[in-house]
Structures are given as C-alpha cells and as structure tokens.
Design an enzyme around this catalytic site. Structure first.
Site, PDB file in Angstrom:
ATOM      1  N   SER A   1      18.329 -36.685 -26.866  1.00  0.00           N
ATOM      2  CA  SER A   1      19.648 -35.881 -26.662  1.00  0.00           C
ATOM      3  C   SER A   1      20.837 -37.005 -26.617  1.00  0.00           C
ATOM      4  O   SER A   1      20.645 -38.264 -26.307  1.00  0.00           O
ATOM      5  CB  SER A   1      19.580 -35.283 -25.119  1.00  0.00           C
ATOM      6  OG  SER A   1      20.982 -34.931 -24.945  1.00  0.00           O
ATOM      7  N   SER A   2      22.097 -36.299 -26.888  1.00  0.00           N
ATOM      8  CA  SER A   2      23.208 -37.367 -27.005  1.00  0.00           C
ATOM      9  C   SER A   2      23.423 -37.858 -25.691  1.00  0.00           C
ATOM     10  O   SER A   2      24.353 -38.642 -25.576  1.00  0.00           O
ATOM     11  CB  SER A   2      24.219 -36.549 -27.746  1.00  0.00           C
ATOM     12  OG  SER A   2      24.405 -35.328 -27.032  1.00  0.00           O
ATOM     13  N   CYS A   3      22.904 -37.290 -24.551  1.00  0.00           N
ATOM     14  CA  CYS A   3      23.374 -37.498 -23.205  1.00  0.00           C
ATOM     15  C   CYS A   3      22.655 -38.967 -22.952  1.00  0.00           C
ATOM     16  O   CYS A   3      22.967 -39.394 -21.755  1.00  0.00           O
ATOM     17  CB  CYS A   3      23.014 -36.581 -22.201  1.00  0.00           C
ATOM     18  SG  CYS A   3      21.156 -36.461 -21.975  1.00  0.00           S
TER      19      CYS A   3
ATOM     20  N   TYR B   1      17.589 -37.042 -16.610  1.00  0.00           N
ATOM     21  CA  TYR B   1      17.135 -36.330 -17.897  1.00  0.00           C
ATOM     22  C   TYR B   1      17.451 -37.654 -19.044  1.00  0.00           C
ATOM     23  O   TYR B   1      16.187 -37.818 -19.852  1.00  0.00           O
ATOM     24  CB  TYR B   1      17.917 -35.186 -18.386  1.00  0.00           C
ATOM     25  CG  TYR B   1      17.435 -34.720 -19.634  1.00  0.00           C
ATOM     26  CD1 TYR B   1      18.571 -34.748 -20.740  1.00  0.00           C
ATOM     27  CD2 TYR B   1      16.344 -33.607 -19.736  1.00  0.00           C
ATOM     28  CE1 TYR B   1      18.157 -34.024 -21.945  1.00  0.00           C
ATOM     29  CE2 TYR B   1      16.255 -33.156 -21.049  1.00  0.00           C
ATOM     30  CZ  TYR B   1      16.977 -33.300 -22.286  1.00  0.00           C
ATOM     31  OH  TYR B   1      16.903 -32.753 -23.544  1.00  0.00           O
TER      32      TYR B   1
ATOM     33  N   LYS C   1      14.536 -39.510 -21.433  1.00  0.00           N
ATOM     34  CA  LYS C   1      14.738 -39.636 -22.797  1.00  0.00           C
ATOM     35  C   LYS C   1      14.675 -40.901 -23.267  1.00  0.00           C
ATOM     36  O   LYS C   1      14.265 -41.047 -24.520  1.00  0.00           O
ATOM     37  CB  LYS C   1      15.911 -38.615 -23.332  1.00  0.00           C
ATOM     38  CG  LYS C   1      15.531 -37.301 -22.943  1.00  0.00           C
ATOM     39  CD  LYS C   1      14.447 -36.611 -23.872  1.00  0.00           C
ATOM     40  CE  LYS C   1      14.299 -34.941 -23.722  1.00  0.00           C
ATOM     41  NZ  LYS C   1      12.944 -34.692 -24.445  1.00  0.00           N
TER      42      LYS C   1
ATOM     43  N   HIS D   1      22.949 -24.111 -20.709  1.00  0.00           N
ATOM     44  CA  HIS D   1      24.155 -24.923 -21.192  1.00  0.00           C
ATOM     45  C   HIS D   1      25.589 -23.825 -21.581  1.00  0.00           C
ATOM     46  O   HIS D   1      25.340 -22.877 -21.416  1.00  0.00           O
ATOM     47  CB  HIS D   1      23.709 -25.478 -22.619  1.00  0.00           C
ATOM     48  CG  HIS D   1      22.830 -26.629 -22.634  1.00  0.00           C
ATOM     49  ND1 HIS D   1      21.631 -26.239 -22.775  1.00  0.00           N
ATOM     50  CD2 HIS D   1      22.886 -27.729 -21.961  1.00  0.00           C
ATOM     51  CE1 HIS D   1      20.758 -27.365 -22.565  1.00  0.00           C
ATOM     52  NE2 HIS D   1      21.713 -28.216 -22.028  1.00  0.00           N
TER      53      HIS D   1
END
Ligand code: GFB
Length: 308
Positions: A108-110, A137, A141, A180
């Site tokens: 994920s881009s987070c 999270y 990841k 989201h």
C-alpha cells in the site's frame, strides 16, 4: 502465466481479490484456486501450509489482508499489525516451501513516510517516520516487502511486491466506521439524497490530498506485472493524480445528484497531508491507468445502487 496454470487468489472476496479474479477470467485463466477466510485461515500457519501442500498452486496473488480506513486503522492497531504480519509470513513461507513459481504481494502507498516528498518514489521507503494513524498496517506491509525480498535473496524465489494507491470500485467496503473515504462518501451522499438530509458530514478538514485508482485498473496492472516483472524493487501503482478530500466530496455529490451542504467534523483525523504515487517506473514498464476519477465514481455508484 500459462493459461492452464493453477493460480491462487488469496483474498478473492475482497475489493482487490475479486477484481483480480474477474481480470484473470476475462484473460482466459480457468484454473483458479479460491478459498474464503472461513475455509482457510491464513493467520494460522498449519492451515496455510496444508492448503499449499494439497493444492500446490503455480502462482499466488496475495490480496488477503486486514484492511480499513483511517478510523479502523487508528482504533484497532493490534489487529492490523498482527493479522497482516501472520497472513504474509504464513503465505510467503508456504509459497517458498511448496515451490510456487511466482507470488505477487499487495502492499500500500501508506508504507511511505508521512512527510516524504511528493509524488512518492519507490526509493523513499524507510527514509522517514510513518503516519501515526496507520503505522501498524504500514509496518506489516513493509515486513511483507522485506519477506519477499529476503526469500528472493536467500532462496531465489520470484516474489514481487506492488504498492497501490487508495483503491475504490465494485465490492468495496461501505461500512461508515471501517471503510475508506471514497465508499463512505458515496454511501453518505446517497443516503442524504434519499433521506432528503440538508447536509453531509465529512471527516477532518477536507484539505488532505489523495489519489484514487479504480480497482479494475489495479487488477489489470497486477496481471500485467505477474506476466512481465521479475525484479526485487517494489512497484508503485496509481494514476499519479491527486485531489483534495473536499474536491472528492464535491465530485461524489455531483455524481449522486445531491445539492445539500458539507459539514467538516475536525474531531476526526486528517492523516497524511498528501499521498500521491510517482508512477513513472510502472509507466516505463509499459502500463498506465485508464479510468479517470469521474468515470470510476459513476461506475462505482451504479454498482452501489444495484447492490445496496
Ligand atoms: O480513506 P481514508 O480512511 O484513509 O481517509 P487514508 C482519507 C481521508 O479522508 C482522511 C478523510 O483525511 C479522512 O479524514 N475522510 C473524510 C474520511 N470523510 C471520511 C469518511 O467518511 N470516512 C473515511 N474513512 N475518511 C488509508 C490507511 O489512509 O489509506 C489504510 O488508513 C490504507 O491503511 C489506505 O493504507 C490506502 O488514505 O488516510
């Protein structure tokens, strides 16, 4: 991937997994291995190993995860870090143990630092502190990325990692507490329209910037990369285009046909101020997103009305 190859889509009922299944079927892959989390609990190592020992898939799309929006991440940190770590470790290790040809891991881009320069380049990983609301999270990841890279380095496994931006589309989670922003606002504006409410409440200030990729495009990118990319580096997937949450709300309001007011609940967190993927590496590999936000919103709202 050979057309008759056995392809395991872990998380096939979710937003990403179900889109990947649709894409694979469209491209003529028939030998799909699909198991719900009730049938196989990927946080359980024995159940995971038994699945791989019996079924021996050739390819794995690892789209199974504990996911949620900013409030869910911030409210259930132990769940988000534990379940995602266990799913990744069990699945990636079993893929190595039972000779999977290739595995694609969904990150994920987070995972990028809260205040990294924008747009986010793959090399910014681990160059700064994470956004507190979803660091749990994000750490899980990042561990998944490192697992894939470690198994490649030590055992020669062809495991690749992709980093999608915020996703939306059919089969998303529309629960107002755990979802989201995009599906939450579709539901909020739809219900305001139906119930003739005079206003809709948006969380935060409306100023954060987010990028939104339609999930059918993500699925196309995942199949493209499974067939064409075999390197260690992570690959960003996105549109490269950001909008503020307020602009998103205005777009959804117009797609729904709602004309009431917006209220901003600033007791809710804004999260990362801006999160836009740099997608030039993926573009250099030959892939670009096709669905613009307006079109994706329309398709998603049509799906929502049919299914809710
Ligand atoms: O989509 P979202 O929950 O997650 O929130 P993130 C994006 C922005 O939308 C935040 C605002 O600034 C929210 O405050 N927002 C406004 C809302 N109204 C709402 C609403 O009704 N619901 C929600 N959920 N947000 C996620 C990470 O961060 O990004 C996940 O928490 C994952 O782990 C995902 O990585 C891709 O984009 O801030």
């Amino acid at each position: 991937m050979e057309k008759e190859a056995k392809i395991y889509v872990a998380g096939h009922r979710g937003l990403v997994g179900s889109a990947i299944v649709r894409r694979l079927e469209q491209e003529g892959y028939k030998n799909l291995l699909l198991r719900s989390s009730k049938e196989v609990d990927l946080t359980n190592q024995i159940e995971t190993q038994q699945l791989f020992e019996i079924e021996r898939p050739d390819y794995v799309f690892l789209a199974a995860a504990r996911v949620g929006g900013i409030l869910a991440n911030n409210s259930y940190p132990a769940r988000f870090i534990y379940e995602n770590l266990m799913i990744e470790a069990n699945t990636i290790h079993a893929a190595y143990q039972f000779g999977v040809k290739k595995l694609l891991f969904l990150g994920s881009s987070c995972i990028y630092p809260k205040l990294a320069p924008q747009p986010l380049k793959e090399e910014y990983l681990l160059t700064g502190s994470l956004e507190p609301t979803n660091e749990w999270y994000a750490i899980a990841k990042i561990a998944g990325i490192k697992l894939c890279q470690a198994y490649r380095q030590q055992y020669g496994c062809n495991f690749i990692s992709v980093m999608p931006t915020n996703l939306y589309g059919p089969n998303d989670n529309f629960d107002l507490e755990t979802s989201h922003v995009l599906p939450a606002l579709i539901r909020k504006f739809h219900e305001a329209q139906v119930n003739k409410q005079t206003n809709v409440t948006i969380w935060g200030t409306g100023t954060p910037v987010r990028e939104f990729l339609y999930v059918e495009d993500l699925a196309d990118a995942c199949v493209f990369l499974m067939n064409n990319y075999n390197e260690e580096s992570i690959v960003n997937i996105g549109t490269g285009i950001g909008v503020t949450i307020k602009e998103l709300a205005d777009s959804i309001s117009s797609v729904v046909g709602y004309s009431g007011d917006l209220l901003f609940d600033t007791t809710k967190p804004d999260g990362t101020p801006i999160k836009i993927n740099d997608v030039s590496f993926l573009k250099s590999l030959g892939w670009e997103a096709k669905t613009n936000l307006r079109e994706g919103l329309f398709l998603t709202y049509e799906w929502y009305k049919k299914n809710y």
